[in-house]
Design a protein around this motif. Structure first.
Motif, PDB file in Angstrom:
ATOM      1  N   CYS A 186       0.807  -1.229   0.000  1.00 38.85           N
ATOM      2  CA  CYS A 186       0.000   0.000   0.000  1.00 38.85           C
ATOM      3  C   CYS A 186       0.838   1.275   0.000  1.00 38.85           C
ATOM      4  CB  CYS A 186      -0.964   0.001   1.182  1.00 38.85           C
ATOM      5  SG  CYS A 186      -0.177   0.243   2.796  1.00 38.85           S
ATOM      6  N   GLY A 187       2.130   1.166   0.312  1.00 34.48           N
ATOM      7  CA  GLY A 187       3.007   2.324   0.286  1.00 34.48           C
ATOM      8  C   GLY A 187       3.068   3.129   1.569  1.00 34.48           C
ATOM      9  N   LYS A 188       2.334   2.727   2.595  1.00 37.03           N
ATOM     10  CA  LYS A 188       2.337   3.484   3.840  1.00 37.03           C
ATOM     11  C   LYS A 188       3.635   3.272   4.614  1.00 37.03           C
ATOM     12  CE  LYS A 188      -2.581   3.958   4.549  1.00 37.03           C
ATOM     13  NZ  LYS A 188      -3.699   3.829   5.476  1.00 37.03           N
ATOM     14  N   THR A 189       3.958   4.265   5.450  1.00 36.03           N
ATOM     15  CA  THR A 189       5.131   4.205   6.316  1.00 36.03           C
ATOM     16  C   THR A 189       4.680   4.341   7.763  1.00 36.03           C
ATOM     17  OG1 THR A 189       5.533   6.589   6.400  1.00 36.03           O
ATOM     18  CG2 THR A 189       6.471   5.392   4.515  1.00 36.03           C
ATOM     19  N   LYS A 218      -4.630  -4.018  -4.896  1.00 34.87           N
ATOM     20  CA  LYS A 218      -5.574  -2.930  -5.152  1.00 34.87           C
ATOM     21  C   LYS A 218      -6.695  -2.933  -4.120  1.00 34.87           C
ATOM     22  CE  LYS A 218      -4.546  -2.663 -10.039  1.00 34.87           C
ATOM     23  NZ  LYS A 218      -5.002  -2.883 -11.382  1.00 34.87           N
ATOM     24  N   ILE A 219      -7.130  -4.115  -3.728  1.00 33.15           N
ATOM     25  CA  ILE A 219      -8.167  -4.219  -2.696  1.00 33.15           C
ATOM     26  C   ILE A 219      -7.627  -3.683  -1.373  1.00 33.15           C
ATOM     27  CG2 ILE A 219      -9.559  -5.835  -1.339  1.00 33.15           C
ATOM     28  CD1 ILE A 219      -9.617  -7.609  -3.898  1.00 33.15           C
ATOM     29  N   MET A 220      -6.373  -4.047  -1.043  1.00 41.12           N
ATOM     30  CA  MET A 220      -5.775  -3.579   0.210  1.00 41.12           C
ATOM     31  C   MET A 220      -5.621  -2.058   0.195  1.00 41.12           C
ATOM     32  SD  MET A 220      -5.653  -6.201   2.032  1.00 41.12           S
ATOM     33  CE  MET A 220      -4.921  -5.370   3.419  1.00 41.12           C
ATOM     34  N   LEU A 244      -8.923  -0.644   1.085  1.00 34.32           N
ATOM     35  CA  LEU A 244      -9.194  -0.813   2.511  1.00 34.32           C
ATOM     36  C   LEU A 244      -8.413   0.193   3.351  1.00 34.32           C
ATOM     37  CD1 LEU A 244      -9.168  -4.704   2.803  1.00 34.32           C
ATOM     38  CD2 LEU A 244     -11.149  -3.204   3.001  1.00 34.32           C
ATOM     39  N   ASN A 245      -7.172   0.456   2.963  1.00 33.28           N
ATOM     40  CA  ASN A 245      -6.329   1.370   3.730  1.00 33.28           C
ATOM     41  C   ASN A 245      -6.757   2.827   3.582  1.00 33.28           C
ATOM     42  OD1 ASN A 245      -4.598  -0.434   5.027  1.00 33.28           O
ATOM     43  ND2 ASN A 245      -3.393  -0.691   3.163  1.00 33.28           N
TER      44      ASN A 245
END
Length: 82
Positions: A20-23, A73-75, A78-79
Motif C-alpha cells: 500500500c506504500g504506507k510508512t 488494489k483491494i488492500m 481498505l487502507n
C-alpha cells in the motif's frame, strides 16, 4: 529471522509497505514478512522477504506473493479508510 536481517529488509524497502506504500509516519506498524510463506516452501532469503504494514500483512495471510499482489488494489482501497 534475526533483527539484523529485518533491519536490512526495512532499509532496502525504504521503510515502506510494499503493498500500500504506507510508512510508520502514516501510523502503521511495519513488519518483515515472507513473500512465499515458510509453510509453502519459502525461506528466509532476502529475495523472499518484504516489508508490509500490519493491515496488508493480515490481509495477505497465507497467500503467496503472486496472490497477494493481485489483491494489492483491494488492500489499497481498505487502507484509504484508515
Amino acid at each position: 529471522m534475526g533483527n539484523q536481517l529485518k533491519f536490512k529488509i526495512l532499509k532496502r524497502d525504504g521503510y515502506r509497505c510494499q503493498m500500500c506504500g504506507k510508512t510508520s509516519d502514516d501510523g502503521v506498524k511495519l513488519q518483515v514478512d515472507h513473500m512465499t510463506p515458510l509453510t509453502l516452501g519459502g525461506d528466509n532469503s532476502e529475495d523472499n522477504l518484504w516489508v508490509l504494514c500490519s493491515v496488508c500483512n493480515s490481509g495477505k495471510s497465507m497467500q503467496t506473493l503472486h496472490d497477494s499482489t493481485e489483491d494489492g488494489k483491494i488492500m489499497e482501497e481498505l487502507n484509504k479508510d484508515d
